[in-house]
Design an enzyme around this catalytic site. Sequence first.
Site, short mmCIF file in Angstrom:
data_model
loop_
_atom_site.label_atom_id
_atom_site.label_comp_id
_atom_site.label_asym_id
_atom_site.label_seq_id
_atom_site.Cartn_x
_atom_site.Cartn_y
_atom_site.Cartn_z
N VAL A 134 52.42 50.82 111.44
CA VAL A 134 52.89 51.19 112.79
C VAL A 134 52.26 50.25 113.81
O VAL A 134 51.04 50.18 113.93
CB VAL A 134 52.52 52.64 113.13
CG1 VAL A 134 53.04 53.00 114.52
CG2 VAL A 134 53.08 53.60 112.10
N ILE A 138 47.94 46.88 116.40
CA ILE A 138 47.38 47.94 117.27
C ILE A 138 46.80 49.05 116.39
O ILE A 138 47.52 49.61 115.56
CB ILE A 138 48.46 48.55 118.19
CG1 ILE A 138 49.10 47.46 119.07
CG2 ILE A 138 47.87 49.65 119.04
CD1 ILE A 138 50.24 47.98 119.94
N GLY A 189 64.21 33.44 113.60
CA GLY A 189 63.57 34.18 112.51
C GLY A 189 62.83 35.42 113.00
O GLY A 189 61.93 35.92 112.32
N GLU A 192 64.45 41.12 111.09
CA GLU A 192 64.30 41.46 109.67
C GLU A 192 65.47 40.86 108.89
O GLU A 192 66.53 40.56 109.46
CB GLU A 192 64.34 42.99 109.50
CG GLU A 192 63.30 43.75 110.27
CD GLU A 192 62.00 43.98 109.49
OE1 GLU A 192 61.97 43.75 108.28
OE2 GLU A 192 61.01 44.35 110.14
N LYS A 207 58.47 54.15 112.25
CA LYS A 207 57.10 54.18 112.80
C LYS A 207 56.87 55.48 113.59
O LYS A 207 55.82 56.10 113.47
CB LYS A 207 56.89 52.95 113.70
CG LYS A 207 56.98 51.63 112.92
CD LYS A 207 57.09 50.43 113.86
CE LYS A 207 57.27 49.14 113.07
NZ LYS A 207 57.68 47.99 113.89
N1 HSE Z 1 60.73 43.83 112.85
C1 HSE Z 1 59.53 44.46 113.29
C2 HSE Z 1 59.39 44.25 114.79
C3 HSE Z 1 58.35 43.87 112.53
O1 HSE Z 1 60.16 43.47 115.38
O2 HSE Z 1 58.57 44.89 115.42
C4 HSE Z 1 57.14 44.74 112.54
O3 HSE Z 1 57.37 45.98 112.00
#
Ligand code: HSE
Length: 428
Positions: A134, A138, A189, A192, A207
């Site tokens: 999560v 942090i 990039g 995901e 999360k």
């Molecule tokens: N794809 C996620 C984001 C990566 O952009 O926060 C981290 O979980």
Amino acid sequence: MADPLRLGIAGLGTVGAGVVKIVRQKANLLGARAGREVVITAVSARSKSKDRGVNLSSYAWEDDPVALARRDDVDVFVELMGGEDGPAKAATEAAIKSGKDVVTANKAMLAMHGQALAELAEANNKVIRFEAAVAGGIPVIKALTEGLAGNSIDRVMGVMNGSCNYILTRMESAGLTYEEVFAEADGLGYLEADPQLDVGGIDAAHKLAILSSIAFGTQVDFAGIKLKGIETVTIEDIRHAGDMGYKIKLLGSAQMTARGLEQSMTPCLVPATSPLGQLDGGTNMIVLEGDHVGQIVLRGAGAGEGPTASAVMSDVMDIARDIRLPTFGQPAATLEKPATAKTALAAPYYLRMELLDKPGALAKVATALGEAGISIDRMRQYDHPGENAPVLIVTHATTSDMLDQALAALPATKVVTGTPVSFQIKKV
Ligand code: HSE
Ligand code: NAP
């Protein structure tokens, strides 16, 4: 000195390679802080030959992560492959059953199988730790489970997906459409492999489900989250919301109400001057509200090699120091199955619609809202070249049921053209 803590790492991508680097570069620091050496004994990934920018030659190689999880020379199985099922889950279960503690960054697996995995770990007297799952770097899991352990948590809120926050802030700063910035982010990039996990709000909702469980002592309930992604947010709404003093964020919010647990991950308006409103780019922010501590705001990198590996190491170091907590902050058997709140707490809403610019049009809309019990707080009509006038309305606090009733009544006014847009406004 105690025996070394031996790690087996499955997954040597962005996060896995970052963890290997920290273990190699900071051996002395980690040893001094843990009171024992932290070493890697074995690793696994799909391709043995891929260059990962780090020397792996001194570690045993396993093609199969389940075999890695069962090795006798591994004390902690570090799962950094990802995926809610498949090898990640199989290897995590195998590790626990063969007496290993587990550290993972896998929010998808925990959001879907957190309760079963927590029960399995506790039945085997092992721990599962997941600080990296999560908000990347942090330390929010630690903040909730340890720092705020003496508080009842009133609310958890935050921006938990850096890619979405990047897209929304870039749309605003560059004046670009969602489609243009999505293509840009994809090319860089930032998204995901399945971008829907980001822009559909799913990654952020994973999360939020984990945070809710710890905050409210409930079983992880991903299915109970009201979920909407950012795909329908337009540059017009970003500009108009800005005009009214707000920013649009993909905002997670969880609150225990008298009617049950209310969890949502949807685009919302927040005051532009609030900490959440000022959060730009790929950064994450989590707001925690406890009955004694008041409001805590945590801000930092939510993704990337260094920040995420830093969080993984926090868990590894706790295990090395023999700090052992139940998975979601209290024994799995004591986590209650949450009742999902059927209706949301009342909140103000932003409405944007186009009206035929003719006498009485605004009055008809105001009447439809009034008949649904909705009171108008502020309203603005913009210059317009054609016969359709863009109108913005900010309502006083209203329930989503009342809002739905009003929206359903608008077509009958015959003055609203197109489909009205609505966003909840969150007080922060
Ligand atoms: N794809 C996620 C984001 C990566 O952009 O926060 C981290 O979980
Ligand atoms: P990644 O770069 O795609 O790396 C995944 C790794 O897993 C690769 O090394 C891959 O091997 C390996 N792998 C995949 N399937 C495997 C299998 N069946 N057997 C063995 N190895 C396998 O992913 P990542 O970004 O590091 O993310 C890892 C985890 O951290 C995920 O759960 C993710 O959600 C979480 N996370 C990531 C970030 C971030 O910023 N990246 C932030 C927070 C949390 P190959 O390299 O050989 O293909």
